[in-house]
Design a protein around this motif. Structure first.
Motif, PDB file in Angstrom:
ATOM      1  N   VAL A 183      30.217 -32.275 -32.125  1.00 24.63           N
ATOM      2  CA  VAL A 183      30.092 -31.076 -32.865  1.00 24.63           C
ATOM      3  C   VAL A 183      29.477 -30.103 -31.753  1.00 24.63           C
ATOM      4  O   VAL A 183      28.132 -30.542 -32.273  1.00 24.63           O
ATOM      5  CB  VAL A 183      30.238 -30.870 -33.768  1.00 24.63           C
ATOM      6  CG1 VAL A 183      30.164 -29.627 -35.311  1.00 24.63           C
ATOM      7  CG2 VAL A 183      31.489 -31.554 -34.880  1.00 24.63           C
ATOM      8  N   HIS A 184      29.597 -28.779 -31.127  1.00 25.88           N
ATOM      9  CA  HIS A 184      29.021 -28.113 -31.137  1.00 25.88           C
ATOM     10  C   HIS A 184      28.121 -27.193 -31.518  1.00 25.88           C
ATOM     11  O   HIS A 184      27.018 -27.098 -32.118  1.00 25.88           O
ATOM     12  CB  HIS A 184      29.303 -27.550 -29.811  1.00 25.88           C
ATOM     13  CG  HIS A 184      29.056 -27.893 -28.483  1.00 25.88           C
ATOM     14  ND1 HIS A 184      29.697 -27.819 -27.526  1.00 25.88           N
ATOM     15  CD2 HIS A 184      28.859 -29.396 -27.933  1.00 25.88           C
ATOM     16  CE1 HIS A 184      29.669 -29.229 -26.270  1.00 25.88           C
ATOM     17  NE2 HIS A 184      28.771 -29.698 -26.854  1.00 25.88           N
ATOM     18  N   ASN A 185      28.586 -25.686 -31.612  1.00 31.26           N
ATOM     19  CA  ASN A 185      28.217 -24.586 -32.899  1.00 31.26           C
ATOM     20  C   ASN A 185      29.114 -24.882 -34.473  1.00 31.26           C
ATOM     21  O   ASN A 185      30.378 -25.771 -34.526  1.00 31.26           O
ATOM     22  CB  ASN A 185      28.633 -23.396 -32.212  1.00 31.26           C
ATOM     23  CG  ASN A 185      28.133 -23.051 -31.053  1.00 31.26           C
ATOM     24  OD1 ASN A 185      27.004 -23.436 -30.336  1.00 31.26           O
ATOM     25  ND2 ASN A 185      29.034 -23.193 -29.482  1.00 31.26           N
ATOM     26  N   MET A 186      28.235 -25.006 -35.097  1.00 25.63           N
ATOM     27  CA  MET A 186      28.764 -25.062 -36.391  1.00 25.63           C
ATOM     28  C   MET A 186      28.147 -23.635 -37.213  1.00 25.63           C
ATOM     29  O   MET A 186      27.064 -22.873 -37.475  1.00 25.63           O
ATOM     30  CB  MET A 186      28.164 -26.541 -37.106  1.00 25.63           C
ATOM     31  CG  MET A 186      28.133 -27.207 -36.501  1.00 25.63           C
ATOM     32  SD  MET A 186      28.276 -28.675 -37.705  1.00 25.63           S
ATOM     33  CE  MET A 186      29.239 -28.634 -39.115  1.00 25.63           C
ATOM     34  N   GLY A 187      28.934 -22.508 -38.125  1.00 24.93           N
ATOM     35  CA  GLY A 187      28.539 -21.831 -38.711  1.00 24.93           C
ATOM     36  C   GLY A 187      29.129 -21.751 -39.883  1.00 24.93           C
ATOM     37  O   GLY A 187      30.001 -22.317 -40.054  1.00 24.93           O
ATOM     38  N   TRP A 188      28.779 -20.290 -40.541  1.00 19.33           N
ATOM     39  CA  TRP A 188      28.898 -20.226 -41.477  1.00 19.33           C
ATOM     40  C   TRP A 188      29.600 -17.972 -41.847  1.00 19.33           C
ATOM     41  O   TRP A 188      29.146 -17.802 -41.165  1.00 19.33           O
ATOM     42  CB  TRP A 188      28.693 -19.823 -43.199  1.00 19.33           C
ATOM     43  CG  TRP A 188      28.205 -21.397 -43.523  1.00 19.33           C
ATOM     44  CD1 TRP A 188      26.925 -22.317 -43.270  1.00 19.33           C
ATOM     45  CD2 TRP A 188      29.110 -22.720 -44.158  1.00 19.33           C
ATOM     46  NE1 TRP A 188      26.922 -23.733 -43.613  1.00 19.33           N
ATOM     47  CE2 TRP A 188      28.136 -23.263 -44.116  1.00 19.33           C
ATOM     48  CE3 TRP A 188      30.477 -21.959 -45.318  1.00 19.33           C
ATOM     49  CZ2 TRP A 188      28.549 -24.477 -45.481  1.00 19.33           C
ATOM     50  CZ3 TRP A 188      30.394 -23.336 -45.942  1.00 19.33           C
ATOM     51  CH2 TRP A 188      29.586 -24.344 -45.789  1.00 19.33           C
ATOM     52  N   TYR A 189      30.500 -18.143 -41.856  1.00 13.39           N
ATOM     53  CA  TYR A 189      31.175 -16.713 -42.028  1.00 13.39           C
ATOM     54  C   TYR A 189      31.889 -16.552 -43.601  1.00 13.39           C
ATOM     55  O   TYR A 189      32.018 -17.746 -44.944  1.00 13.39           O
ATOM     56  CB  TYR A 189      32.689 -16.621 -41.291  1.00 13.39           C
ATOM     57  CG  TYR A 189      32.133 -17.010 -39.867  1.00 13.39           C
ATOM     58  CD1 TYR A 189      32.561 -17.869 -39.312  1.00 13.39           C
ATOM     59  CD2 TYR A 189      32.347 -15.828 -39.473  1.00 13.39           C
ATOM     60  CE1 TYR A 189      32.191 -17.513 -37.489  1.00 13.39           C
ATOM     61  CE2 TYR A 189      32.640 -15.890 -37.919  1.00 13.39           C
ATOM     62  CZ  TYR A 189      32.084 -17.663 -36.847  1.00 13.39           C
ATOM     63  OH  TYR A 189      31.608 -17.227 -36.101  1.00 13.39           O
ATOM     64  N   ARG A 190      32.306 -15.327 -43.795  1.00 10.41           N
ATOM     65  CA  ARG A 190      31.973 -15.314 -45.451  1.00 10.41           C
ATOM     66  C   ARG A 190      33.488 -13.810 -45.274  1.00 10.41           C
ATOM     67  O   ARG A 190      33.528 -12.977 -44.690  1.00 10.41           O
ATOM     68  CB  ARG A 190      30.965 -14.620 -46.538  1.00 10.41           C
ATOM     69  CG  ARG A 190      29.949 -13.688 -46.293  1.00 10.41           C
ATOM     70  CD  ARG A 190      29.302 -13.409 -46.898  1.00 10.41           C
ATOM     71  NE  ARG A 190      28.354 -12.146 -46.619  1.00 10.41           N
ATOM     72  CZ  ARG A 190      26.898 -11.742 -47.033  1.00 10.41           C
ATOM     73  NH1 ARG A 190      26.651 -12.886 -48.295  1.00 10.41           N
ATOM     74  NH2 ARG A 190      26.742 -11.064 -46.358  1.00 10.41           N
ATOM     75  N   GLN A 191      33.998 -13.831 -46.750  1.00  7.82           N
ATOM     76  CA  GLN A 191      35.541 -12.616 -46.469  1.00  7.82           C
ATOM     77  C   GLN A 191      34.659 -12.668 -47.991  1.00  7.82           C
ATOM     78  O   GLN A 191      35.052 -12.747 -48.453  1.00  7.82           O
ATOM     79  CB  GLN A 191      36.528 -12.900 -46.045  1.00  7.82           C
ATOM     80  CG  GLN A 191      37.038 -11.832 -45.640  1.00  7.82           C
ATOM     81  CD  GLN A 191      38.806 -12.267 -45.019  1.00  7.82           C
ATOM     82  OE1 GLN A 191      38.832 -13.435 -44.690  1.00  7.82           O
ATOM     83  NE2 GLN A 191      39.418 -11.379 -44.770  1.00  7.82           N
ATOM     84  N   ALA A 192      34.842 -10.815 -48.042  1.00  6.52           N
ATOM     85  CA  ALA A 192      35.203 -10.539 -49.741  1.00  6.52           C
ATOM     86  C   ALA A 192      35.597  -9.824 -49.730  1.00  6.52           C
ATOM     87  O   ALA A 192      36.163  -8.986 -48.705  1.00  6.52           O
ATOM     88  CB  ALA A 192      33.173  -9.966 -49.647  1.00  6.52           C
ATOM     89  N   PRO A 193      36.620  -9.736 -51.269  1.00  4.20           N
ATOM     90  CA  PRO A 193      37.519  -8.689 -51.208  1.00  4.20           C
ATOM     91  C   PRO A 193      38.028  -7.425 -50.736  1.00  4.20           C
ATOM     92  O   PRO A 193      36.698  -6.553 -50.589  1.00  4.20           O
ATOM     93  CB  PRO A 193      37.950  -8.491 -52.593  1.00  4.20           C
ATOM     94  CG  PRO A 193      37.333  -9.645 -53.329  1.00  4.20           C
ATOM     95  CD  PRO A 193      35.711  -9.943 -52.147  1.00  4.20           C
ATOM     96  N   GLY A 194      39.293  -6.923 -49.796  1.00  2.00           N
ATOM     97  CA  GLY A 194      39.116  -6.069 -48.988  1.00  2.00           C
ATOM     98  C   GLY A 194      38.306  -5.653 -47.491  1.00  2.00           C
ATOM     99  O   GLY A 194      37.773  -4.603 -47.053  1.00  2.00           O
TER     100      GLY A 194
END
Length: 120
Positions: free
Chosen positions: A31-42
């Motif tokens: 596994v090279h890159n690991m990350g966290w993303y987020r998405q709020a409503p709209g």
């Protein structure tokens, strides 16, 4: 196949803390890159934090000084320690990882998402 499974989301009051975990499993060579993303409503999905295999990190300006990303390469696991949470941190948080499968074919995988809700 490569699977990412997140855990650790939930409901917390403003100023509180949560720790997210994401385990990558399956047909993995590295596994090279690991990350966290987020998405709020709209809103569009946005990068929260990322970490390379060597430990270099990158953070969104909105979380710098409050969130810390780390990883355990032996366990193919990435963590996100979230402190001083704000209501605007409320979103579905997604784990992302890229690298190579056994057989040296690349992968780019996403988790199913975990809800983080911060109450005011």
């Amino acid at each position: 196949q490569v699977q990412l499974v997140e855990s650790g989301g939930g409901l917390v009051q403003a100023g509180g803390s949560l720790r997210l975990s994401c385990l990558a499993s399956g047909n993995i060579f590295r596994v090279h890159n690991m990350g966290w993303y987020r998405q709020a409503p709209g809103k569009q999905r946005e990068l929260v934090a990322a970490i390379t295999y060597g430990g270099s990190t990158n953070y969104a300006d909105s979380v710098k000084g409050r969130f810390t990303i780390s990883r355990d390469n032996a366990k193919n696991t990435v963590y996100l320690q979230m402190n001083s949470l704000k209501p605007e941190d409320t979103a579905v948080y997604y784990c992302n990882a890229d690298g190579f499968r056994l057989g040296i074919t690349p992968f780019d995988a996403w988790g199913q998402g975990t809800q983080v809700t911060v109450s005011s």
